[in-house]
Design an enzyme around this catalytic site. Structure first.
Site, PDB file in Angstrom:
ATOM      1  CE  LYS A 110      -4.086   2.035   2.178  1.00 16.10           C
ATOM      2  NZ  LYS A 110      -3.916   3.324   1.918  1.00 16.10           N
ATOM      3  CD  GLU A 136      -1.389   5.735  -3.894  1.00 12.45           C
ATOM      4  OE1 GLU A 136      -2.543   5.408  -4.336  1.00 12.45           O
ATOM      5  OE2 GLU A 136      -1.472   6.398  -2.744  1.00 12.45           O
ATOM      6  CG  PHE A 179      -3.094  -0.040  -7.622  1.00 13.76           C
ATOM      7  CD1 PHE A 179      -4.451   0.091  -7.844  1.00 13.76           C
ATOM      8  CD2 PHE A 179      -2.516   0.960  -7.294  1.00 13.76           C
ATOM      9  CE1 PHE A 179      -5.375   0.977  -7.596  1.00 13.76           C
ATOM     10  CE2 PHE A 179      -3.071   2.143  -6.673  1.00 13.76           C
ATOM     11  CZ  PHE A 179      -4.557   2.256  -7.015  1.00 13.76           C
TER      12      PHE A 179
HETATM   13  P1  ATP Z   1      -6.045   5.633   2.925  1.00 17.51           P
HETATM   14  O1  ATP Z   1      -6.372   7.241   3.571  1.00 17.51           O
HETATM   15  O2  ATP Z   1      -5.818   4.769   3.891  1.00 17.51           O
HETATM   16  O3  ATP Z   1      -5.183   5.805   1.847  1.00 17.51           O
HETATM   17  P2  ATP Z   1      -8.495   5.919   1.306  1.00 17.51           P
HETATM   18  O4  ATP Z   1      -9.818   6.132   2.035  1.00 17.51           O
HETATM   19  O5  ATP Z   1      -7.688   6.920   0.463  1.00 17.51           O
HETATM   20  O6  ATP Z   1      -7.632   5.160   2.640  1.00 17.51           O
HETATM   21  P3  ATP Z   1      -9.051   3.422   0.729  1.00 17.51           P
HETATM   22  O7  ATP Z   1      -9.755   2.722  -0.553  1.00 17.51           O
HETATM   23  O8  ATP Z   1      -9.389   3.022   2.173  1.00 17.51           O
HETATM   24  O9  ATP Z   1      -8.683   4.869   0.332  1.00 17.51           O
HETATM   25  O10 ATP Z   1      -7.730   2.722   0.505  1.00 17.51           O
HETATM   26  C1  ATP Z   1      -7.157   2.437  -0.733  1.00 17.51           C
HETATM   27  C2  ATP Z   1      -6.185   3.380  -1.279  1.00 17.51           C
HETATM   28  O11 ATP Z   1      -4.726   3.086  -1.010  1.00 17.51           O
HETATM   29  C3  ATP Z   1      -6.304   3.873  -2.587  1.00 17.51           C
HETATM   30  O12 ATP Z   1      -7.108   4.939  -2.558  1.00 17.51           O
HETATM   31  C4  ATP Z   1      -5.095   4.197  -3.162  1.00 17.51           C
HETATM   32  O13 ATP Z   1      -4.799   5.495  -3.150  1.00 17.51           O
HETATM   33  C5  ATP Z   1      -4.032   3.594  -2.101  1.00 17.51           C
HETATM   34  N1  ATP Z   1      -3.278   2.625  -2.664  1.00 17.51           N
HETATM   35  C6  ATP Z   1      -1.971   2.506  -2.286  1.00 17.51           C
HETATM   36  N2  ATP Z   1      -1.292   1.292  -2.849  1.00 17.51           N
HETATM   37  C7  ATP Z   1      -2.276   0.582  -3.460  1.00 17.51           C
HETATM   38  C8  ATP Z   1      -2.535  -0.456  -4.139  1.00 17.51           C
HETATM   39  N3  ATP Z   1      -1.566  -1.491  -4.122  1.00 17.51           N
HETATM   40  N4  ATP Z   1      -3.838  -1.083  -4.571  1.00 17.51           N
HETATM   41  C9  ATP Z   1      -4.811  -0.154  -4.308  1.00 17.51           C
HETATM   42  N5  ATP Z   1      -4.994   0.844  -3.578  1.00 17.51           N
HETATM   43  C10 ATP Z   1      -3.652   1.138  -3.278  1.00 17.51           C
END
Ligand code: ATP
Length: 603
Positions: free
Chosen positions: A257, A307, A347
Site C-alpha cells: 500500500k 499510485e 495497480f
Molecule cells: P487511505 O487514507 O488509507 O489511503 P483511502 O480512503 O484513501 O484510504 P482506501 O480505499 O481506504 O482509500 O484505500 C485504498 C487507497 O490506497 C487507494 O485509494 C490508493 O490511493 C491507495 N493504494 C496504495 N497502494 C495501493 C494498491 N496497491 N492498490 C490499491 N490501492 C492502493
C-alpha cells in the site's frame, strides 16, 4: 416546453431554509419532473452550481468585485455604493437581488417583467462567460454578466450571482440528486441502484439523467466506462490481521500500500488525462508521467490506475504523501520533474482498446496490465505494482512487514475473482495499515460542518474549534463525530477560519445531523484527516447512533492534514467508524504475527 430559469431559481430559494433531507429530495424531484429531456442535464449541473460534470474544469473567473462591477453596469448604480452595500449584506447574491429589485421597480418594461428567460438561455450565457478568456476578458465577462442580469428577475439574479461566484448556499449532493431523479421518474427509490451504477461508471450526473429521460431506465444499462470520463474509484475495506484477510478472501493477491497520490490515467491516442481520487482533473501536473505513458504504453486507448510516488533523486528514497502532493502546488512543474521525479505504481487496468474490463476478475485485469506496460528499469515512469499470490497468513505477514520496511503504509489484499467495484468500498480490496498505536489503527477523514470562535488567547489568534462529521452513506447525511481544535499551524488555522467564514450559513445544512450547535454552520465542503486516540460511545455525537441514543465519537482528535482532493462524500463513512470501533483494543498486527507463528509452531 422549454423550462424557464425561474423554476430553478425558485427551487433553490425554497431549499435554502430547509433542514430535512427528505423534504429536500421531494422538492428537487418536483423540479426534475417538470424538465424536458433537452433541459435535464443542464438543470442538474446548474442546481449544483456548475455547467458541466465536476471533472471538466470550467471557471467563471469572476470574483465578487467583478460581480459588483456587473451589478453597477446593469442597474446604473455607482460602484462605491454597491461595494458599501455588499459590506452590509455580505453576499453577492443578496446584492444582485437588491439592485435588480430597485431597477425592476423603476422600469416596468424591464424584460424580466415581460418575457421569462429560459434555463437554456441562462446556461448558454454563463457558458460564454467561461469561454471569454485572454486580454481584456475581465471587461468582457463583466459586460456579459451585466447584460444577463438585465434579463433576470431579482430572485434569478440572486442565484445567478451565487453560481458565478461559486457559492450556492444549498449543498445538493450527488446521492440526493440521484434519489430525486428516481423519485421524479419512478415515484420511489426503485431506480436508485441502476442510476448509481451508471453514475459510478461515468461520473456524469447530466449524462445519466439525460439517458434516463431519453431512453428510459433500460438505457442506463448501456452506460459504460469511456476513455476521458473518470470512473468513480473503487475503495478498500480494512482488516487488522492476515488471518482475517485469508478468512475473507482465501487465496488472494497482496500488494504494497503506497502512500502516494492515487491517479486514474486515461490515454486516448495522443491525449492523456489524469484524475485524482476526488476526480479532479490533474492533467498537466505530471508531465514526466505523461511522457512515460506515451513511451511505455503502445495501446491507443487505456484507463489505468496507480499510485504516484515522488522520490529523492539523490538517494532514491520514496517520499511521503505530503511531499508528493507538493507537486500540485508548485508552479514550476518542469523544475519539479527534475528535483522530485515521479513513478506511477500501476495497480489496475479498467479499459483497453475498446474493452471495458471493470467486470473482469482482478486476476485477468492484472495480467492485461502487465502486458500493457513495457518494462522500464529504475525509478521514474510506470511500474506495475508487484503482487504476491498466496493463501498463507504467514506469507502475508512477511510481505506486510517488508512493505513497512520499504517505507510503505501497509498492504492491500485483493480478491482474485473480484470485479472493479466502481464507486464502492468493499471486501474485493482489503487494506491493512500500520497501527499508529494500540487503539486506533487508522486516521479518519471528516468534513467540517460548523465553527465556534476560540476562547481567550486562542480567540485573539483567530483559532477556533471545528465541528466535524463523517458520512452516513445510507441516509446521505453528515452526522457529527467530534470537535477538533489542534494540529494545524496558527497561520493554517487562520486561513481555514477565513474560508469557513465565507461558507457561513445561517442554519444547519439539511444533511448535517448534530446535537451540538456551533457559533455558526457552514456548507460541508472542507475535509480534514484526523488522528485520534480512540473511538468512544457518546451521547453528544450522532454518528452511528443506536437505539440507546449513543453514537460514536473520536477522543483527543488532532488534524493530520487537510485533504483538498476529497469531497464531503469522500469522508470516512459511519460503517467504517463502527468497524474501527470494533477493531479497537485487538492489539496491533505485529501481535497477530506472533499468534500466527505460535499456531504454526503448535501444529
Ligand atoms: P487511505 O487514507 O488509507 O489511503 P483511502 O480512503 O484513501 O484510504 P482506501 O480505499 O481506504 O482509500 O484505500 C485504498 C487507497 O490506497 C487507494 O485509494 C490508493 O490511493 C491507495 N493504494 C496504495 N497502494 C495501493 C494498491 N496497491 N492498490 C490499491 N490501492 C492502493
Amino acid at each position: 416546453m422549454p423550462m424557464p430559469f425561474s423554476t430553478l431559481a425558485e427551487t433553490l430559494e425554497a431549499l435554502e431554509p430547509i433542514s430535512g433531507r427528505t423534504q429536500m429530495i421531494s422538492m428537487l424531484a418536483e423540479m426534475l419532473r417538470q424538465a424536458e429531456p433537452d433541459d435535464i442535464a443542464e438543470l442538474l449541473y446548474l442546481s449544483q452550481g456548475r455547467l458541466l460534470p465536476d471533472f471538466i474544469q470550467k471557471e467563471f473567473g469572476m470574483n465578487e468585485r467583478l460581480i459588483y462591477r456587473s451589478v453597477t453596469q446593469a442597474y446604473g448604480a455607482t460602484y462605491d455604493d454597491v461595494l458599501a452595500r455588499s459590506k452590509q449584506l455580505g453576499d453577492a447574491g443578496l446584492v444582485a437581488q437588491e439592485y435588480a429589485a430597485k431597477w425592476e421597480a423603476d422600469n416596468p418594461m424591464a424584460p424580466a417583467n415581460i418575457e421569462p428567460i429560459t434555463l437554456q438561455d441562462v446556461y448558454s450565457q454563463l457558458m460564454k462567460i467561461t469561454e471569454t478568456i485572454g486580454s481584456g476578458s475581465q471587461e468582457g465577462k463583466v459586460t456579459q454578466l451585466a447584460v444577463l442580469f438585465r434579463r433576470l428577475s431579482p430572485l434569478e439574479a440572486k442565484h445567478v450571482a451565487r453560481i458565478v461566484v461559486g457559492r450556492l448556499r444549498v449543498g445538493v449532493g450527488d446521492p440526493t440528486l440521484l434519489d430525486a431523479l428516481s423519485l421524479a421518474k419512478a415515484g420511489d427509490k426503485s431506480l436508485r441502484v441502476a442510476l448509481q451504477r451508471a453514475y459510478n461508471l461515468s461520473s456524469d450526473l447530466g449524462l445519466v439523467a439525460h439517458t434516463l429521460y431519453t431512453m428510459g431506465p433500460e438505457g442506463l444499462d448501456d452506460i459504460h466506462v469511456k476513455v476521458g470520463n473518470p470512473v468513480r474509484m473503487a475503495l478498500a475495506e480494512r482488516a487488522d490481521s492476515a488471518d482475517e484477510i485469508v478468512a475473507r478472501l482465501g487465496e488472494c493477491a497482496i500488494e504494497p500500500k503506497y502512500d502516494g497520490f492515487r491517479i486514474q490515467v486515461h490515454k486516448d491516442g495522443e491525449k492523456v488525462s489524469m484524475f485524482s481520487r476526488g476526480l479532479e482533473d490533474m492533467s498537466g501536473m505530471f508531465p514526466d508521467l505523461v511522457e512515460a505513458i506515451h513511451r511505455q504504453i503502445s495501446s491507443a486507448q487505456v484507463i489505468l490506475e496507480g499510485e504516484a510516488l515522488a522520490y529523492d533523486p539523490s538517494t532514491g528514497a520514496i517520499q511521503p504523501f505530503q511531499v508528493t502532493s507538493q507537486r500540485r502546488r508548485v508552479h514550476n512543474i518542469a523544475e519539479m520533474s527534475e528535483t522530485l521525479p515521479i513513478s506511477l505504481m500501476a495497480f489496475d487496468l479498467l479499459f483497453i482498446d475498446g474493452r471495458d474490463l471493470t467486470r473482469s476478475p482482478y486476476i485477468e485485469r492484472r495480467e492485461e496490465l502487465y502486458k500493457a506496460i513495457a518494462p522500464r528499469e529504475g525509478l521514474g515512469g510506470l511500474h506495475p505494482s508487484p503482487a504476491l499470490i498466496t493463501e498463507d497468513p504467514e506469507q502475508i505477514v512477511l510481505f506486510y512487514e517488508d512493505s513497512l520496511v520499504e517505507g510503505y503504509e501497509g498492504i492491500v489484499a485483493k480478491r482474485l475473482s473480484g470485479v472493479y467495484d466502481a464507486g464502492k468500498r468493499g471486501y474485493n480490496w482489503i487494506k491493512m495499515k500500520r497501527s499508529y498505536n494500540m487503539q486506533m489503527s487508522d486516521t479518519v477523514d471528516c468534513v467540517i460542518v460548523g465553527y465556534s470562535y476560540g476562547k481567550g488567547r486562542r480567540a485573539s489568534w483567530g483559532i477556533g474549534t471545528m465541528l466535524v462529521s463523517v458520512y452516513d452513506k445510507a441516509n446521505d447525511t453528515f452526522p457529527t463525530v467530534t470537535k477538533v481544535a489542534s494540529g494545524l499551524s496558527e497561520e493554517a488555522f487562520q486561513e481555514l477560519g477565513r474560508r469557513l467564514l465565507a461558507d457561513k450559513i445561517d442554519h444547519k445544512d439539511p444533511r448535517v445531523v448534530s446535537v451540538l450547535t456551533p457559533d455558526f454552520w457552514v456548507v460541508p465542503r472542507y475535509v480534514l484527516e484526523l488522528q485520534a486516540d480512540e473511538l468512544t460511545r457518546s451521547q453528544m455525537h450522532p454518528a452511528g447512533k443506536t437505539a440507546d441514543g449513543a453514537g460514536y465519537a473520536l477522543r483527543f482528535p488532532r488534524i493530520v492534514k487537510e485533504r483538498p482532493e476529497r469531497g464531503p462524500e469522500d469522508a470516512t463513512s459511519v460503517d467504517e467508524i463502527i468497524e474501527l470501533y470494533n477493531m479497537q483494543g485487538k492489539g496491533d498486527t505485529r501481535g497477530k504475527r506472533k499468534i500466527v507463528q505460535d499456531v504454526s509452531e503448535d501444529e
